[in-house]
Design an enzyme around this catalytic site. Structure first.
Site, short mmCIF file in Angstrom:
data_model
loop_
_atom_site.label_atom_id
_atom_site.label_comp_id
_atom_site.label_asym_id
_atom_site.label_seq_id
_atom_site.Cartn_x
_atom_site.Cartn_y
_atom_site.Cartn_z
N ASN A 158 0.80 -1.24 0.00
CA ASN A 158 0.00 0.00 0.00
C ASN A 158 0.84 1.28 0.00
O ASN A 158 0.34 2.34 -0.36
CB ASN A 158 -1.03 0.00 1.13
CG ASN A 158 -0.41 -0.03 2.51
OD1 ASN A 158 0.79 -0.28 2.64
ND2 ASN A 158 -1.21 0.21 3.53
N ASP A 236 0.08 -10.63 8.32
CA ASP A 236 0.43 -11.79 9.14
C ASP A 236 1.84 -12.33 8.90
O ASP A 236 2.43 -12.93 9.79
CB ASP A 236 -0.53 -12.96 8.81
CG ASP A 236 -1.93 -12.64 9.25
OD1 ASP A 236 -2.09 -11.66 10.00
OD2 ASP A 236 -2.85 -13.36 8.83
N GLU A 253 5.55 -3.45 11.67
CA GLU A 253 4.26 -2.76 11.73
C GLU A 253 3.29 -3.64 10.97
O GLU A 253 3.40 -3.83 9.77
CB GLU A 253 4.34 -1.38 11.11
CG GLU A 253 3.07 -0.59 11.31
CD GLU A 253 2.63 0.14 10.07
OE1 GLU A 253 1.44 0.04 9.74
OE2 GLU A 253 3.47 0.79 9.41
N ARG A 286 -5.34 0.85 4.27
CA ARG A 286 -4.29 1.45 5.11
C ARG A 286 -4.36 0.77 6.46
O ARG A 286 -5.46 0.54 6.98
CB ARG A 286 -4.52 2.96 5.29
CG ARG A 286 -4.39 3.75 4.00
CD ARG A 286 -5.00 5.15 4.14
NE ARG A 286 -4.45 5.89 5.25
CZ ARG A 286 -5.18 6.39 6.25
NH1 ARG A 286 -6.50 6.24 6.27
NH2 ARG A 286 -4.60 7.04 7.24
N CYS A 287 -3.19 0.49 7.03
CA CYS A 287 -3.22 -0.15 8.34
C CYS A 287 -3.85 0.78 9.37
O CYS A 287 -4.40 0.33 10.36
CB CYS A 287 -1.81 -0.56 8.75
SG CYS A 287 -0.68 0.81 8.74
N ARG A 440 -0.53 7.78 10.36
CA ARG A 440 0.88 7.60 10.76
C ARG A 440 1.58 8.96 10.84
O ARG A 440 2.38 9.21 11.71
CB ARG A 440 1.56 6.70 9.73
CG ARG A 440 3.04 6.55 9.86
CD ARG A 440 3.51 5.38 9.01
NE ARG A 440 2.94 5.44 7.68
CZ ARG A 440 3.64 5.73 6.58
NH1 ARG A 440 4.93 5.96 6.64
NH2 ARG A 440 3.06 5.76 5.39
O1 G3H Z 1 -0.69 1.18 6.01
C1 G3H Z 1 0.03 1.58 6.92
C2 G3H Z 1 0.63 2.90 6.91
O2 G3H Z 1 1.68 2.98 7.82
C3 G3H Z 1 -0.40 3.96 7.16
O3 G3H Z 1 0.11 5.20 6.84
O4 G3H Z 1 -1.54 6.62 8.05
O5 G3H Z 1 -0.01 7.59 6.35
O6 G3H Z 1 -1.87 6.10 5.65
P1 G3H Z 1 -0.88 6.44 6.73
#
Ligand code: G3H
Length: 478
Positions: A158, A236, A253, A286-287, A440
């Protein structure tokens, strides 16, 4: 068609001796867009051997020179934003504008890393012995931060560029060498990003980018004795890596099930826009996406209505057209999301929109009246489907948040700052955002997950520190 992008090792672009390639399927057309080399284990060995040698002299290169090269790479990266963004559009269906933003953000991240590096690596400590009982002032201790060696960076699909440079920048400024294993979807964008570092003039062998099949080189890389640190972002697989990796520092992460707790006094317009932005940008992939809304029953109807009005305005279509909702990364991902939707349907969730899917494109969907027996209450769809759970007390919301195996971020909406802070303290997540959706950035903020969401803390400063160790020299006075 037919062209296979070369991988990067020893300061040059090479074909793999395997003679094989890996296809990158465009999520929108579902046809092969690009091909990359399927590297072999011998090629991994070679890259790590070269990295070991290059790292020794890189660590002796003055810090200001290392910073200068990173600044140069950052500038080149920004100059190349259009072609790199185009790869992101084709490989991972990131909306066109967001794709450009990812590259620009990456350039800024690299520059900031160079600046932060010269500050925090430019100073050490001086300790004296007589503060500890029984000691005279006879020992002076000098400490500095030294590199770990060869860092293995594995970013996710992503953010193939941004979450690569968030590892590469800290690794390099601290004097480490870097082996990058990009995700298959996003590999060409990552190769182009590496090209920018190549153009900046980093020493041969210091950086390599190995493409290939996880089944062939994944475990081999992560369990390789020549790797001194692994920085991984993804799903995972990270749990499996952490079980197999040797005695090296890990930065992980992984997923999240970021909860959005909405109190009765919240500004519901603000909440609705944050839910839509937080839940549906990049189609929820997005995580840090909002992955479950926990709203007080008394304001739930009003909130759901506001969110629905905004969802209706989201454009759905191709990333080239900068649509808000674009195809999810793969067919298997779309199938997984659909599985969660079907489960919620069977168990009686309220569908605020009709469920619609064409190929990998899934229309945005808000599911109301979700209950804890539904999979979507706990699992991470990584798609544009968002569950709403109505709660009758704040404690119920906190309880749901903390019952998750994830603990990345969460958010709480209320005008009462005291309550917000108490809720933040109670939420078992790495970060809690008050009155905004999880995110993030800014990229120098600490970023960490607890439980299954990760190991260690990221953010520019933390990553630089994590990729170093302390070296002490003790002067013993006569
Ligand atoms: O998908 C994981 C990312 O670390 C999220 O980053 O909050 O800038 O979209 P972001």
């Amino acid at each position: 068609d037919g062209e296979v992008f070369k991988y990067y090792v020893d300061g040059e672009w090479r074909k793999s001796s395997s003679g094989k390639s890996v296809a990158i399927v465009n999520p929108t057309t579902r046809k092969t867009q690009y091909r990359v080399q399927a590297c072999t284990q011998e090629e991994v060995n070679k890259a790590i051997d070269l990295a070991k040698v290059a790292q020794k002299s890189w660590a002796r290169t003055p810090l200001w020179k290392r910073a200068e090269l990173l600044h140069r790479a950052a500038a080149i990266l920004k100059e190349h934003k259009a072609p790199i963004a185009e790869c992101l559009v084709k490989e991972i269906a990131k909306p066109a504008k967001d794709a450009v933003t990812e590259v620009v953000r990456s350039g800024d991240l690299v520059s900031y890393t160079a600046e932060e590096g010269v500050r925090i690596l430019g100073e050490g400590k001086f300790l004296v012995s007589d503060s500890f009982p029984g000691n005279e002032r006879s020992k002076y201790c000098l400490t500095s931060k030294i590199p770990l060696g060869v860092i293995l960076a594995i970013p996710p699909f992503n953010y193939p560029v941004n979450l690569a440079v968030s590892k590469i920048g800290p690794a390099l400024i601290a004097g480490n060498a870097l082996v990058l294993k990009p995700p298959t979807q996003g590999a060409v964008a990552a190769l182009h990003m590496v090209h920018c570092f190549h153009l900046a003039g980093f020493p041969k062998g210091l950086i390599s980018c190995i493409t290939g099949k996880g089944s062939e080189i994944g475990d081999f890389l992560t369990m390789h004795p020549g790797i001194n640190c692994i920085s991984f972002t993804g799903g995972d697989t990270g749990v499996a890596i952490s079980k197999k990796a040797g005695m090296v520092p890990l930065q992980m992460e992984l997923g999240g099930k970021d909860a959005c707790i909405v109190l009765e006094d919240a500004d519901l317009d603000l909440v609705a826009s944050n839910i839509v932005k937080g839940g549906f940008s990049y189609s929820g992939q997005r995580c840090t996406a909002v992955k479950v809304v926990l709203v007080m029953e008394s304001v739930a109807d009003a909130l759901v209505e506001k969110v629905n009005a905004k969802v209706a305005k989201l454009s759905v279509g191709a990333p080239e057209e900068d649509s808000d909702i674009t195809p999810v990364v793969s067919e298997s991902s779309a199938n997984f999301i659909e599985g969660l939707v079907v489960d919620a349907k069977e168990k009686g969730a309220t569908f605020c929109q009709e469920y619609k899917r064409e190929g990998n494109l899934i229309w945005p969907l808000l599911l109301d009246h979700v209950r804890p027996d539904m999979r979507i209450a706990w699992e991470e769809p990584f798609g544009p489907v968002l569950p709403v759970i109505r709660i009758s007390s704040v404690d119920e919301g906190i309880h749901h948040c903390n019952a998750s195996n994830f603990g990345l971020q969460g958010c709480v909406f209320t005008k009462d700052i005291n309550k917000a802070i108490m809720i933040s303290d109670a939420m078992e997540t790495g970060t809690v955002q008050i009155n905004s959706a999880p995110a993030r950035g800014p990229d120098h903020f600490p970023f960490q997950g607890i439980k299954d969401s990760g190991i260690g803390s990221q953010g520019i400063t933390n990553s630089i520190n994590m990729m170093t160790k302390i070296k002490s020299t003790v002067i013993n006075l006569p």
